[in-house]
Design a protein around this motif. Structure first.
Motif, PDB file in Angstrom:
ATOM      1  N   LYS A 337      48.184  71.608   0.538  1.00  0.00           N
ATOM      2  CA  LYS A 337      47.635  72.150   1.647  1.00  0.00           C
ATOM      3  C   LYS A 337      46.811  73.432   1.376  1.00  0.00           C
ATOM      4  O   LYS A 337      45.510  73.585   1.711  1.00  0.00           O
ATOM      5  N   PRO A 338      47.547  74.639   1.116  1.00  0.00           N
ATOM      6  CA  PRO A 338      46.761  75.875   1.084  1.00  0.00           C
ATOM      7  C   PRO A 338      45.710  75.777  -0.126  1.00  0.00           C
ATOM      8  O   PRO A 338      44.683  76.449   0.079  1.00  0.00           O
ATOM      9  N   GLU A 339      45.889  75.160  -1.057  1.00  0.00           N
ATOM     10  CA  GLU A 339      44.955  75.087  -2.300  1.00  0.00           C
ATOM     11  C   GLU A 339      43.719  74.348  -1.947  1.00  0.00           C
ATOM     12  O   GLU A 339      42.693  74.681  -2.043  1.00  0.00           O
ATOM     13  N   TYR A 340      44.137  73.143  -1.073  1.00  0.00           N
ATOM     14  CA  TYR A 340      42.769  72.532  -0.738  1.00  0.00           C
ATOM     15  C   TYR A 340      41.801  73.290   0.472  1.00  0.00           C
ATOM     16  O   TYR A 340      40.636  73.443   0.191  1.00  0.00           O
ATOM     17  N   GLN A 341      42.796  73.985   1.307  1.00  0.00           N
ATOM     18  CA  GLN A 341      41.978  74.755   2.459  1.00  0.00           C
ATOM     19  C   GLN A 341      41.333  75.797   1.771  1.00  0.00           C
ATOM     20  O   GLN A 341      40.236  76.147   2.008  1.00  0.00           O
ATOM     21  N   GLN A 342      41.953  76.568   0.918  1.00  0.00           N
ATOM     22  CA  GLN A 342      41.201  77.749   0.193  1.00  0.00           C
ATOM     23  C   GLN A 342      40.234  77.304  -0.615  1.00  0.00           C
ATOM     24  O   GLN A 342      39.071  78.053  -0.688  1.00  0.00           O
ATOM     25  N   HIS A 343      40.298  76.346  -1.207  1.00  0.00           N
ATOM     26  CA  HIS A 343      39.181  75.926  -2.157  1.00  0.00           C
ATOM     27  C   HIS A 343      38.033  75.232  -1.302  1.00  0.00           C
ATOM     28  O   HIS A 343      36.764  75.537  -1.639  1.00  0.00           O
ATOM     29  N   PHE A 344      38.134  74.647  -0.308  1.00  0.00           N
ATOM     30  CA  PHE A 344      36.985  74.044   0.552  1.00  0.00           C
ATOM     31  C   PHE A 344      36.517  75.046   1.231  1.00  0.00           C
ATOM     32  O   PHE A 344      35.489  75.224   1.374  1.00  0.00           O
ATOM     33  N   ASP A 345      37.344  76.041   1.735  1.00  0.00           N
ATOM     34  CA  ASP A 345      36.737  77.181   2.663  1.00  0.00           C
ATOM     35  C   ASP A 345      35.769  78.004   1.612  1.00  0.00           C
ATOM     36  O   ASP A 345      34.698  78.373   2.025  1.00  0.00           O
ATOM     37  N   ARG A 346      36.293  78.123   0.308  1.00  0.00           N
ATOM     38  CA  ARG A 346      35.362  78.802  -0.724  1.00  0.00           C
ATOM     39  C   ARG A 346      33.982  78.121  -0.949  1.00  0.00           C
ATOM     40  O   ARG A 346      32.722  78.680  -1.116  1.00  0.00           O
ATOM     41  N   LEU A 347      34.085  76.834  -0.932  1.00  0.00           N
ATOM     42  CA  LEU A 347      32.890  76.018  -1.262  1.00  0.00           C
ATOM     43  C   LEU A 347      32.012  76.148  -0.023  1.00  0.00           C
ATOM     44  O   LEU A 347      30.672  76.227  -0.247  1.00  0.00           O
ATOM     45  N   LEU A 348      32.556  75.733   1.116  1.00  0.00           N
ATOM     46  CA  LEU A 348      31.729  76.002   2.490  1.00  0.00           C
ATOM     47  C   LEU A 348      30.820  77.300   2.471  1.00  0.00           C
ATOM     48  O   LEU A 348      29.804  77.780   2.871  1.00  0.00           O
ATOM     49  N   HIS A 349      31.694  78.589   2.238  1.00  0.00           N
ATOM     50  CA  HIS A 349      30.800  79.698   2.034  1.00  0.00           C
ATOM     51  C   HIS A 349      29.887  79.803   1.182  1.00  0.00           C
ATOM     52  O   HIS A 349      28.848  80.276   1.248  1.00  0.00           O
ATOM     53  N   GLN A 350      29.981  79.229   0.009  1.00  0.00           N
ATOM     54  CA  GLN A 350      28.953  78.999  -1.017  1.00  0.00           C
ATOM     55  C   GLN A 350      27.809  78.256  -0.793  1.00  0.00           C
ATOM     56  O   GLN A 350      26.699  78.682  -1.047  1.00  0.00           O
TER      57      GLN A 350
END
Length: 501
Positions: A337-350
């Motif tokens: 869960k934290p890996e998904y949330q962190q990665h998706f959050d970074r992709l959305l910022h990009q």
């Protein structure tokens, strides 16, 4: 597109240095058998960039020996064709033994063109019946082979982990699906085709020795850095879980839907594999189901992250006898869960051109997805056109604004977005460059694939080749191909793909 310093590649069809490390496992893991030949095979399409990974001379695409080999009519020296056994959960239900019902592993070849040089397995899909075909005929059809070929290469160009596709070979031999169709054989490439279900097979058959043999083989071949961990099997589960979480985030960020996320379709390497009824989101609907067979919506767009986690838990269950402790197994799975949330959050910022994270960014993202949902905005066009939004020139919004029915709602969100951009002194020019590097202009829309398939069924492969070239550069403007980035035509909404696709 060949590897640097290798203009035409070093290997020819008759010199590919085949080995088959998987064949070194005990016989219980597979059945050795030869592919079943097809009459009068011919080349449909081939990927130069995939060939470069194995240092293969692309001039060989015109060699009849190449066609015969990858049709399954000729077995390369050094290969040891086999069909692997595995099991799996299908649509959440234990399905028991499955296996390569229409795929044959030829073997592995060196892959100097990959980022981390190693070896790639070459697998023929549609090369005839195997002991695991169940009620199937072991064949693939032209339409599904072209779709898998194009999407494999498109996903690679998008930077999403995936199996690759070397070529598709066709034959006039007919096979029966809903109607008689033209057959084809696709050559797929991956470091391994071992799946979650490969481990489930031995767990549910209560064969711990085989389970450990497979785990040791997979760690040694694919994760050698984990061999010296305190508990290599726990470290293995945690790493697979992390990779799967990141893959799900990448799928969601580009609007890709797999369609059949069964455990037997989940790669132990966190790759996208087994392309069937996939789709790229067009009119945004978080509940969209791309697979007509999926009546309950288990594998809808919004469900994919949760299903990825569910599948990792199924893998954790299978590995529990090796890990030896429920709490340690649970801890390995909790990285998801934290890996998904962190990665998706970074992709959305990009994707939104944001260089920093702020406490209220989630509210901006949620409002954006709510707006997209209410207006059924085209996913790819929205993010691509968002890059052209200017801080102090609202007239530049029109191409983006035109995607919305409720334009005042868009204007309100755009005001919030501009305020957020001003917080970090965003520069319009630099932001657009950064956003266009992560928001593709071109994706493999179903209707584009369908047009190519219809032409290919008349042996006109020009559109398949054109799409391949287009999708290899998804972030480039390509003004000569502008029509391929337009909203889909009305007839595209009636296309359906299912598990037979």
């Amino acid at each position: 597109m060949n590897a640097p310093g290798l203009p035409n590649g070093s290997f020819r069809t008759d010199t590919l240095p085949f080995l088959n490390s998987f064949a070194g496992l005990p016989p219980a893991f597979y059945t050795r058998l030869m592919p079943t030949p097809v009459p009068s095979p011919y080349l449909v399409c081939a990927s130069e960039s995939a060939a470069a990974l194995i240092d293969f001379d692309t001039r060989e695409f015109n060699n009849p020996l190449f066609v015969e080999t990858f049709a399954g009519n000729r077995v390369p020296e050094g290969s040891a064709p086999l069909a692997a056994v595995y099991s799996g959960h299908q649509f959440g239900v234990w399905a028991g033994q499955l296996g390569d019902g229409r795929a044959l592993l030829l073997g592995d070849v060196p892959a100097p063109g990959t980022p981390h040089p190693g070896a790639l397995e070459l697998q023929l899909k549609g090369a005839g019946m195997t002991p695991y075909s169940r009620m199937g005929d072991g064949r693939a059809v032209l339409r599904s082979s072209i779709r898998e070929f194009l999407c494999s290469e498109a996903m690679a160009a998008l930077g999403i982990p995936t199996s690759r596709a070397l070529c598709v070979i066709g034959s006039d031999m007919r096979v029966l699906r809903e109607t008689p169709e033209t057959s084809a054989i696709a050559t797929r490439m991956a470091p391994t085709f071992i799946r979650f279900g490969s481990f489930e097979h031995w767990f549910y058959n209560d064969r711990k020795d085989e389970l450990q043999t497979l785990a040791d083989y997979t760690i040694d071949r694919c994760y050698p850095e984990l061999r010296d961990a305190a508990n290599p099997y726990e470290a293995f589960l945690a790493e697979v879980t992390r990779r799967t979480a990141r893959l799900m985030a990448q799928w969601q960020a580009v609007g890709f839907m797999h369609g059949v996320m069964n455990t037997d379709n989940m790669s132990i390497l966190g790759l996208t594999i087994d392309y069937g009824p996939f789709g790229f989101m067009e009119a945004f609907d978080a509940r969209h189901i791309c697979n007509h067979t999926d009546q309950q919506g288990r594998y809808s767009y919004q469900m994919q992250p949760g299903i990825g986690q569910w599948n990792c838990y199924a893998l954790g269950q299978a590995l529990l006898p090796l890990i030896g402790d429920v709490d340690i197994t649970q801890a390995a799975l909790e990285v998801y869960k934290p890996e998904y949330q962190q990665h998706f959050d970074r992709l959305l910022h990009q994707k939104l051109g944001l260089r920093s994270s702020q406490p209220d960014d989630d509210k901006l993202f949620d409002a954006m997805f709510g707006l997209m949902q209410n207006n059924h905005v085209d996913f790819t066009l929205f993010f691509r056109r968002l890059g052209s939004l200017a801080l102090d020139n609202t007239s530049a919004d029109e191409p983006l604004r035109d995607l919305f029915i409720d334009r005042p709602a868009f204007d309100a969100w755009a005001t919030q977005y501009r305020a957020r951009l001003r917080q970090e002194n965003s520069d319009d020019v630099q932001r657009k460059i950064a956003m266009n590097a992560v928001n593709p202009k071109y994706v493999l829309r179903n209707y584009l694939a369908q047009v190519a398939i219809q032409k290919a069924q008349d042996k006109d492969f020009s559109e398949t080749e054109r799409l391949l070239k287009l999708l290899e550069k998804p972030f480039d403007e390509q003004p000569e191909n502008e029509a391929y980035a337009a909203l889909p035509p009305d007839w595209a909404s009636h296309l359906e793909v299912s598990c037979s696709s």
